[in-house]
Design an enzyme around this catalytic site. Structure first.
Site, PDB file in Angstrom:
ATOM      1  N   GLY A  12       0.969  -1.292   0.503  1.00 28.34           N
ATOM      2  CA  GLY A  12      -0.122   0.018  -0.103  1.00 28.34           C
ATOM      3  C   GLY A  12       1.078   1.463  -0.289  1.00 28.34           C
ATOM      4  N   ASP A  13       0.516   2.143  -0.263  1.00 27.34           N
ATOM      5  CA  ASP A  13       1.120   3.559  -0.458  1.00 27.34           C
ATOM      6  C   ASP A  13       1.850   3.852  -1.432  1.00 27.34           C
ATOM      7  OD1 ASP A  13      -0.519   4.030   2.620  1.00 27.34           O
ATOM      8  OD2 ASP A  13       1.025   3.108   3.280  1.00 27.34           O
ATOM      9  N   ALA A  41      -7.702   2.980   4.247  1.00 28.36           N
ATOM     10  CA  ALA A  41      -7.061   3.358   3.149  1.00 28.36           C
ATOM     11  C   ALA A  41      -7.152   4.767   3.278  1.00 28.36           C
ATOM     12  CB  ALA A  41      -7.522   2.952   1.573  1.00 28.36           C
ATOM     13  N   HIS A  43      -5.564   7.772   0.281  1.00 35.86           N
ATOM     14  CA  HIS A  43      -5.595   8.060  -1.326  1.00 35.86           C
ATOM     15  C   HIS A  43      -5.029   9.327  -1.986  1.00 35.86           C
ATOM     16  CE1 HIS A  43      -7.388   3.959  -2.930  1.00 35.86           C
ATOM     17  NE2 HIS A  43      -6.433   3.624  -2.235  1.00 35.86           N
ATOM     18  N   THR A 123      -4.996   0.013  11.448  1.00 38.25           N
ATOM     19  CA  THR A 123      -5.353   1.485  11.268  1.00 38.25           C
ATOM     20  C   THR A 123      -5.888   1.968  12.017  1.00 38.25           C
ATOM     21  OG1 THR A 123      -7.234   1.258   9.530  1.00 38.25           O
ATOM     22  CG2 THR A 123      -4.472   1.666   8.689  1.00 38.25           C
ATOM     23  N   ARG A 137     -22.846 -12.802   9.288  1.00 37.17           N
ATOM     24  CA  ARG A 137     -24.102 -12.087   8.875  1.00 37.17           C
ATOM     25  C   ARG A 137     -25.049 -11.739  10.121  1.00 37.17           C
ATOM     26  NH1 ARG A 137     -23.322 -16.975   5.752  1.00 37.17           N
ATOM     27  NH2 ARG A 137     -22.389 -17.052   7.623  1.00 37.17           N
ATOM     28  N   VAL A 249      -3.571   7.897   7.310  1.00 38.85           N
ATOM     29  CA  VAL A 249      -4.455   7.713   8.075  1.00 38.85           C
ATOM     30  C   VAL A 249      -4.408   7.875   9.541  1.00 38.85           C
ATOM     31  CG1 VAL A 249      -6.401   6.111   8.868  1.00 38.85           C
ATOM     32  CG2 VAL A 249      -5.817   6.141   5.972  1.00 38.85           C
ATOM     33  N   ARG A 254       6.418   5.492   8.075  1.00 38.11           N
ATOM     34  CA  ARG A 254       6.546   4.181   7.655  1.00 38.11           C
ATOM     35  C   ARG A 254       7.797   3.894   7.483  1.00 38.11           C
ATOM     36  NH1 ARG A 254       3.179   7.372   2.876  1.00 38.11           N
ATOM     37  NH2 ARG A 254       1.341   6.691   3.242  1.00 38.11           N
ATOM     38  N   THR A 321       7.142  11.945 -11.208  1.00 33.80           N
ATOM     39  CA  THR A 321       7.533  12.561 -11.249  1.00 33.80           C
ATOM     40  C   THR A 321       7.924  13.377 -10.105  1.00 33.80           C
ATOM     41  OG1 THR A 321       7.393  13.805 -13.090  1.00 33.80           O
ATOM     42  CG2 THR A 321       8.497  11.483 -13.284  1.00 33.80           C
TER      43      THR A 321
HETATM   44  P1  IMP Z   1      -6.230  -2.815   8.988  1.00 34.23           P
HETATM   45  O1  IMP Z   1      -6.865  -2.548   7.597  1.00 34.23           O
HETATM   46  O2  IMP Z   1      -6.421  -1.622   9.525  1.00 34.23           O
HETATM   47  O3  IMP Z   1      -7.221  -4.101   9.638  1.00 34.23           O
HETATM   48  O4  IMP Z   1      -4.765  -3.378   8.935  1.00 34.23           O
HETATM   49  C1  IMP Z   1      -4.045  -4.542   8.747  1.00 34.23           C
HETATM   50  C2  IMP Z   1      -2.200  -4.121   8.668  1.00 34.23           C
HETATM   51  O5  IMP Z   1      -3.024  -3.311   6.823  1.00 34.23           O
HETATM   52  C3  IMP Z   1      -1.568  -3.095   9.305  1.00 34.23           C
HETATM   53  O6  IMP Z   1      -0.438  -3.485   9.211  1.00 34.23           O
HETATM   54  C4  IMP Z   1      -2.435  -1.269   8.306  1.00 34.23           C
HETATM   55  O7  IMP Z   1      -1.455  -1.104   8.644  1.00 34.23           O
HETATM   56  C5  IMP Z   1      -2.065  -2.573   7.281  1.00 34.23           C
HETATM   57  N1  IMP Z   1      -3.018  -1.282   5.943  1.00 34.23           N
HETATM   58  C6  IMP Z   1      -4.539  -1.169   5.953  1.00 34.23           C
HETATM   59  N2  IMP Z   1      -4.341  -0.227   5.034  1.00 34.23           N
HETATM   60  C7  IMP Z   1      -3.352   0.229   4.769  1.00 34.23           C
HETATM   61  C8  IMP Z   1      -3.170   1.227   4.357  1.00 34.23           C
HETATM   62  O8  IMP Z   1      -3.963   1.783   3.291  1.00 34.23           O
HETATM   63  N3  IMP Z   1      -2.206   1.475   3.581  1.00 34.23           N
HETATM   64  C9  IMP Z   1      -0.880   0.832   4.206  1.00 34.23           C
HETATM   65  N4  IMP Z   1      -2.081   0.056   5.416  1.00 34.23           N
HETATM   66  C10 IMP Z   1      -2.372   0.022   5.742  1.00 34.23           C
HETATM   67 MG    MG Z   2      -2.404   5.362   1.387  1.00 33.13          MG
END
Ligand code: IMP
Ligand code: MG
Length: 339
Positions: A12-13, A41, A43, A123, A137, A249, A254, A321
């Site tokens: 991610g990121d 997430a 973005h 997160t 459910r 978020v 990082r 870039t």
């Molecule tokens: P969760 O998705 O909040 O349950 O987090 C689970 C793992 O995924 C953790 O290590 C978070 O830091 C990582 N994570 C979840 N969403 C993102 C994202 O959008 N970017 C980067 N890491 C993420």
């Molecule tokens: Mg991100």
């Protein structure tokens, strides 16, 4: 184009927000639908001097003509959703599926303590506990929330109709391949699959309807939370190289490592990539900053691109870039790729 899926490689990121916002404008995307997990997430889109961190709405919002949809597979935090609709003034063009599951306070509370916080480093946005309720459910759905009523629409129907009509459709993934519940570094992963197939399923688009899958890699690898990161640098070294980013978020630091060819190859395989977007090349080679033509990149940068293409056997069609939407080298025409 007609239907393109954009997903993250690595953890991610990787700059999906930036790549998608560029495509939305350059290709005049008409319908964008978000798949993926939910508001975990972030973005980042930098447009007209303003920075937006989008957690619920598609990053294609920068194209004011684009319809913005959230697929039924996605978890919705109503407060975050409504705030973003307001922030980007999207009232008339945004829709979410009645079957999106709703993140409630109890989900966030469960995500912010115990095993999920301490062992996984989530997160804290409630996504895992909400997906657990969904599997049990017992989750609430968007159709049960009166404030969301004005936005409800049959997202799979809208997206498939748009594809039938030959309109330009973009499906936006979240997170990254190695955070996938199935394909990632379990248990240090998110609460569902996030590869291209899953993104299609989240939105209700069958695999035969997709023309391109773009996997976005950053020129180096970062990871937030716990779990393995091959080649991880010390914090000091990451800072020295300018790779020590802050999560959009959670505000956490990082962790960073060099570009990883083995992971990238596997991400290409798992997603069925037809193109690769490579972002933040200007962080490795500052002379790249703001370049819009491949020839403007220094030799080392062009060599990196060539090596990635050779090892991954997929064209690197888009190169970031700089943070701005148009700070992009778009090679699709010169490579003879349709769009
Ligand atoms: P969760 O998705 O909040 O349950 O987090 C689970 C793992 O995924 C953790 O290590 C978070 O830091 C990582 N994570 C979840 N969403 C993102 C994202 O959008 N970017 C980067 N890491 C993420
Ligand atoms: Mg991100």
């Amino acid at each position: 184009m007609p239907c393109t899926v954009v997903v993250g490689g690595f953890f991610g990121d990787t700059g999906k927000g930036k790549v998608i916002s560029y495509l939305a404008l350059a290709d005049d995307i008409e319908v964008a639908a978000r798949g993926g997990v939910g508001p975990n997430a972030g973005h980042t889109v930098v447009y007209k001097g303003q920075k937006f961190v989008m957690r619920m709405l598609p990053s294609a919002f920068v194209n004011e003509r684009c319809r913005l949809l959230v697929g039924p597979g996605v978890l919705v935090d109503p407060a975050v959703f409504l705030r973003e609709v307001e922030m980007v003034k999207a009232h008339g063009r945004v829709g979410l599926d009645p079957q999106c599951a709703i993140i409630e306070l109890k989900h966030k509370e469960l995500d912010r303590r115990g095993h999920l916080k301490e062992r996984i480093g989530t997160t804290g946005t409630g996504c895992g506990p909400c997906n657990a309720d969904r599997a049990m459910r017992v989750a609430k759905l968007a159709r049960d929330v009166p404030e969301l009523e004005p936005y409800l629409t049959d997202v799979p129907l809208e997206v498939n109709r748009a594809i039938d009509e030959g309109r330009r459709v973009l499906l936006e993934g979240t997170q990254g391949t190695f955070l996938s519940l199935y394909h990632g570094t379990y248990p240090y992963v998110t609460s569902k699959d996030v590869t291209a197939s899953a993104i299609c399923s989240d939105v209700g688009v069958g695999p035969t309807r997709v023309d391109d899958v773009i996997v976005v890699f950053k020129a180096y690898v970062t990871r937030v939370g716990l779990g393995p990161l091959p080649g991880e640098l010390s914090q000091e070294e990451a800072e020295r190289r300018g790779w020590a980013e802050v999560a959009s978020v959670t505000g956490r630091k990082r962790r960073a490592a060099p570009f990883n060819f083995d992971l990238a190859k596997r991400a290409v395989m798992l997603n069925g990539a037809t193109q690769v977007a490579l972002t933040k090349i200007d962080v490795l080679y500052p002379e790249c900053q703001g370049a819009r033509k491949f020839e403007e990149l220094p030799r080392e940068a062009r060599e990196l691109v060539a090596r990635i293409e050779e090892e991954l056997e997929v064209p690197v069609s888009i190169i970031g870039t700089g943070p701005g939407v148009f700070e992009i080298v778009d090679r699709r025409d010169e490579l003879g790729l349709k769009r």
